[in-house]
Design a protein around this motif. Sequence first.
Motif, short mmCIF file in Angstrom:
data_model
loop_
_atom_site.label_atom_id
_atom_site.label_comp_id
_atom_site.label_asym_id
_atom_site.label_seq_id
_atom_site.Cartn_x
_atom_site.Cartn_y
_atom_site.Cartn_z
N LEU B 110 0.83 -1.21 0.00
CA LEU B 110 0.00 0.00 0.00
C LEU B 110 0.86 1.25 0.00
N THR B 113 2.06 2.58 -3.23
CA THR B 113 1.13 3.24 -4.14
C THR B 113 0.96 4.72 -3.80
N ILE B 114 1.53 5.14 -2.69
CA ILE B 114 1.44 6.55 -2.30
C ILE B 114 2.73 7.24 -2.72
N ARG B 123 -2.88 7.29 6.42
CA ARG B 123 -3.02 7.49 4.97
C ARG B 123 -2.86 6.18 4.22
N ASP B 126 -6.05 4.32 4.49
CA ASP B 126 -7.10 4.91 3.64
C ASP B 126 -7.17 4.29 2.26
N ARG B 127 -6.13 3.57 1.87
CA ARG B 127 -6.13 2.93 0.55
C ARG B 127 -7.11 1.77 0.49
N ALA B 191 -6.39 -3.87 -3.49
CA ALA B 191 -6.11 -2.43 -3.37
C ALA B 191 -5.15 -1.95 -4.44
N VAL B 192 -4.26 -2.81 -4.85
CA VAL B 192 -3.21 -2.36 -5.77
C VAL B 192 -3.53 -2.76 -7.20
#
Lengths: 75, 193
Positions: B110, B113-114, B123, B126-127, B191-192
């Motif tokens: 995760l 990805t930020i 944060r 939040d993904r 998520a990804v």
Amino acid sequence: MMGCGCNDCEEMMQPYLDGVLTDEQVREAKGHLERCPPCDKRFRFELHLRHFVRVAVDEDMPPGLRQKLSSLRST
Amino acid sequence: MTEPTSAEARRLAEVARDRVRFEEEALELSDQVYRVARRLVGSREEAEDLMQDAYARAFRSWQQYQPGTNLRAWLLRILTNLNIDRGRRVQRSPDLQPLEEGDYYLYNRLESTIGDENPDEERVLDRLSQNSIVEALAEVPHDFRDVVVLVDIGEFSYAEAAQILDIPVGTVMSRLHRGRRILKQILADKAVA
């Protein structure tokens, strides 16, 4: 990964958060987390994730089911 | 035929009273039992069905419950047994042995990805959407999911989960460990994706 590369710490995470480590192991884990922000962050993430999972899958009992269960009573 | 003695009458009245109390306490817990039951099966309809079977059986065999022990666990033991009897094991999930990643895997995926170098863990969390969590949990193979649901959703101890599922505590611990990792792996993939 960009953490401390500390596999022991990763292995320790679940038992630590489940509260099943010995006092000695807890001291060790805490000491490590204080010195290692990447691990500390991952531990805090895990704690939040567990809470989030519990809340996310929460679903109230459908209306009427309680009544159906009650009608199964013998008394 | 002699009249029942007053002692006998008193005993029967006591049993009747105990039974009413048992049924009331069991019904009181139905919300909490449902929350767990709902995640042990695939649909709301199945959960409703299973709840009714479990409560019917519990009301019949109420005298096997030992007062003072955990009633919620006792009810869920009946419910999980019924669930297994329903032939769930027959349609066992395919023998997929998911590639197993470590406990930091989800966070690392995760975080990547930020854009930020060093985001707050909130944060990162939040993904994940609520939906993805519900779906991911449903995809965890049964044996592992039962344990994760009892411990992480039902908040039972390892020992209680072992009693409910009638498996050794060591098995609870290893399934929990793997189950949580499988859940996180599925979540990461969602998520990804």
